[in-house]
Design a protein around this motif. Structure first.
Motif, PDB file in Angstrom:
ATOM      1  N   SER A 193       0.846  -1.193   0.000  1.00 48.11           N
ATOM      2  CA  SER A 193       0.000   0.000   0.000  1.00 48.11           C
ATOM      3  C   SER A 193       0.883   1.246   0.000  1.00 48.11           C
ATOM      4  N   ALA A 194       0.540   2.212  -0.860  1.00 43.99           N
ATOM      5  CA  ALA A 194       1.375   3.408  -0.994  1.00 43.99           C
ATOM      6  C   ALA A 194       0.509   4.658  -1.077  1.00 43.99           C
ATOM      7  N   CYS A 195       1.080   5.772  -0.635  1.00 38.67           N
ATOM      8  CA  CYS A 195       0.439   7.087  -0.753  1.00 38.67           C
ATOM      9  C   CYS A 195       1.406   8.043  -1.447  1.00 38.67           C
ATOM     10  N   MET A 207       1.275  20.200   3.403  1.00 34.38           N
ATOM     11  CA  MET A 207      -0.053  19.731   3.806  1.00 34.38           C
ATOM     12  C   MET A 207      -0.409  18.430   3.096  1.00 34.38           C
ATOM     13  N   GLY A 208      -0.039  18.323   1.824  1.00 35.80           N
ATOM     14  CA  GLY A 208      -0.276  17.070   1.115  1.00 35.80           C
ATOM     15  C   GLY A 208       0.496  15.928   1.744  1.00 35.80           C
ATOM     16  N   ARG A 209       1.737  16.203   2.115  1.00 33.08           N
ATOM     17  CA  ARG A 209       2.546  15.161   2.759  1.00 33.08           C
ATOM     18  C   ARG A 209       1.945  14.760   4.102  1.00 33.08           C
ATOM     19  N   ARG A 210       1.465  15.748   4.854  1.00 33.09           N
ATOM     20  CA  ARG A 210       0.871  15.414   6.150  1.00 33.09           C
ATOM     21  C   ARG A 210      -0.403  14.586   5.979  1.00 33.09           C
ATOM     22  N   LEU A 211      -1.198  14.911   4.956  1.00 29.84           N
ATOM     23  CA  LEU A 211      -2.394  14.111   4.687  1.00 29.84           C
ATOM     24  C   LEU A 211      -2.004  12.674   4.340  1.00 29.84           C
ATOM     25  N   ALA A 212      -0.971  12.519   3.519  1.00 32.90           N
ATOM     26  CA  ALA A 212      -0.492  11.178   3.173  1.00 32.90           C
ATOM     27  C   ALA A 212       0.023  10.451   4.415  1.00 32.90           C
ATOM     28  N   GLU A 213       0.730  11.173   5.275  1.00 34.57           N
ATOM     29  CA  GLU A 213       1.245  10.570   6.508  1.00 34.57           C
ATOM     30  C   GLU A 213       0.113  10.140   7.438  1.00 34.57           C
ATOM     31  N   SER A 214      -1.021  10.810   7.353  1.00 30.80           N
ATOM     32  CA  SER A 214      -2.165  10.450   8.193  1.00 30.80           C
ATOM     33  C   SER A 214      -2.883   9.209   7.667  1.00 30.80           C
ATOM     34  N   ILE A 215      -2.913   9.049   6.346  1.00 31.54           N
ATOM     35  CA  ILE A 215      -3.664   7.946   5.737  1.00 31.54           C
ATOM     36  C   ILE A 215      -2.846   6.659   5.660  1.00 31.54           C
ATOM     37  N   GLN A 216      -1.559   6.771   5.342  1.00 34.03           N
ATOM     38  CA  GLN A 216      -0.751   5.586   5.065  1.00 34.03           C
ATOM     39  C   GLN A 216      -0.764   4.540   6.185  1.00 34.03           C
ATOM     40  N   PRO A 217      -0.549   4.915   7.454  1.00 34.30           N
ATOM     41  CA  PRO A 217      -0.554   3.871   8.490  1.00 34.30           C
ATOM     42  C   PRO A 217      -1.910   3.191   8.647  1.00 34.30           C
ATOM     43  N   GLU A 218      -2.985   3.931   8.380  1.00 36.46           N
ATOM     44  CA  GLU A 218      -4.314   3.323   8.467  1.00 36.46           C
ATOM     45  C   GLU A 218      -4.508   2.299   7.351  1.00 36.46           C
ATOM     46  N   LEU A 219      -4.001   2.604   6.165  1.00 37.98           N
ATOM     47  CA  LEU A 219      -4.075   1.645   5.054  1.00 37.98           C
ATOM     48  C   LEU A 219      -3.344   0.352   5.399  1.00 37.98           C
ATOM     49  N   ASP A 227       3.988  -2.143   3.754  1.00 36.30           N
ATOM     50  CA  ASP A 227       4.008  -0.680   3.696  1.00 36.30           C
ATOM     51  C   ASP A 227       4.925  -0.249   2.552  1.00 36.30           C
ATOM     52  N   ALA A 228       4.322   0.202   1.451  1.00 34.05           N
ATOM     53  CA  ALA A 228       5.111   0.646   0.296  1.00 34.05           C
ATOM     54  C   ALA A 228       5.514   2.107   0.406  1.00 34.05           C
ATOM     55  N   GLY A 229       5.119   2.767   1.489  1.00 31.11           N
ATOM     56  CA  GLY A 229       5.665   4.077   1.809  1.00 31.11           C
ATOM     57  C   GLY A 229       4.956   5.270   1.192  1.00 31.11           C
ATOM     58  N   LEU A 230       5.522   6.439   1.512  1.00 35.30           N
ATOM     59  CA  LEU A 230       5.062   7.726   0.988  1.00 35.30           C
ATOM     60  C   LEU A 230       6.020   8.167  -0.107  1.00 35.30           C
ATOM     61  N   HIS A 231       5.468   8.787  -1.151  1.00 38.01           N
ATOM     62  CA  HIS A 231       6.311   9.166  -2.280  1.00 38.01           C
ATOM     63  C   HIS A 231       5.851  10.499  -2.864  1.00 38.01           C
TER      64      HIS A 231
END
Length: 294
Positions: A193-195, A207-219, A227-231
């Motif tokens: 799973s990746a964001c 703000m986009g990065r923070r939104l991704a950081e909020s969603i990724q662990p829930e996914l 965990d395919a990470g944030l990119h």
């Protein structure tokens, strides 16, 4: 190769001074515009988000620069204006004013969720024959309604509007955040799973990065996939929208069992609930470590 990738390749071919830039419709786009925006921002002339689009804000910054250096104020960026900007040796390694402003905002609550418009973009690629992204979007819409938000679906049927139209609708809808969902694109990341959030080698959306950081662990927690990470990515839906935006790839390069699971109703619901929980986390004040570091 998709149209978004092709567009990025074309835009990357321009360097500042390759062509004369000015405000027009359709707008000039490309790495030359992004370089101009970065230099203007570094000099204190607010060109806004360094998105590579020569829009009204960039035009105002160009004119303000020209006014300050006693040049002809026409908004046209030809060789004379490029040379004038270059003479001031703008410190382009420093964060732009737009990034600093957004970074300050990222230290507080991401959004007031109740009553906020959340744009949902279910993209569709060839690999997503069952249109799982639309199923996820519909489930997410219901979940966000329960949280008090107002979902704005940018696609409701099987026909996929052009990306420019989806961007226009999100911006016109005054969305507080945008969630793009894609299944099966394989965005050159590890399996799982990746964001993705807006970002280039020189700038990004805090703000986009923070939104991704909020969603990724829930996914990762709900789906149980690696965990395919944030990119960072500079695709149009992230670059040209005016709100915090993320692209969700819930299952990249999964095996056959995973592909079978994707078409089960529970999969769409699990992804939607994970995203909704991430959006809820984003609406709360930033964690102390993020508030100190952003």
């Amino acid at each position: 190769m998709g149209p978004d990738t092709w567009g990025q390749l074309v835009e990357a071919g321009y360097r500042l001074s390759d062509r004369t830039l000015y405000l027009r419709s359709p707008a000039f786009r490309g790495d030359d515009v992004r370089a101009l925006q970065r230099m203007l921002n570094a000099l204190g002339f607010d060109a806004g988000k360094e998105d590579g689009i020569f829009g009204p804000r960039t035009d105002r910054a160009v004119r303000e620069f020209q006014r300050n250096v006693a040049s002809r104020v026409d908004g046209i960026v030809g060789l004379d204006t490029v040379h004038a900007i270059s003479r001031y040796r703008p410190p382009v390694d420093a964060p732009s004013r737009a990034v600093v402003r957004e970074g300050e905002a990222a230290r507080g609550p991401g959004l007031a969720l109740s009553g906020s418009v959340i744009a949902i973009e279910p993209d569709r690629v060839d690999e997503d024959a069952a249109d799982v992204s639309l199923a996820i979007a519909r489930e997410l819409s219901e979940a966000l309604i329960h949280l008090g938000a107002r979902p704005l679906l940018l696609r409701e049927g099987t026909e996929v509007p052009p990306v420019d139209e989806r961007i226009r609708r999100a911006n016109a809808g005054d969305a507080a955040a945008l969630i793009s969902i894609a299944v099966g694109t394989g965005e050159q990341v590890e399996r799982g799973s990746a964001c993705f959030h807006y970002g280039t080698p020189t700038t990004h959306s805090p703000m986009g990065r923070r939104l991704a950081e909020s969603i990724q662990p829930e996914l990762v927690r709900r789906l149980g996939l690696p965990d395919a990470g944030l990119h960072p990515r500079s695709i149009a839906i992230l670059r040209e929208t005016r709100m915090p935006a993320v692209r969700i790839e819930p299952a990249v390069a999964i095996d056959r069992d995973g592909a079978t699971r994707m078409v089960e109703p529970n999969f769409a619901r699990d992804v939607a609930l994970a995203i909704a929980e991430g959006v809820l986390a984003f609406s709360r004040p930033a964690p102390a470590d993020l508030a100190r570091s952003t």
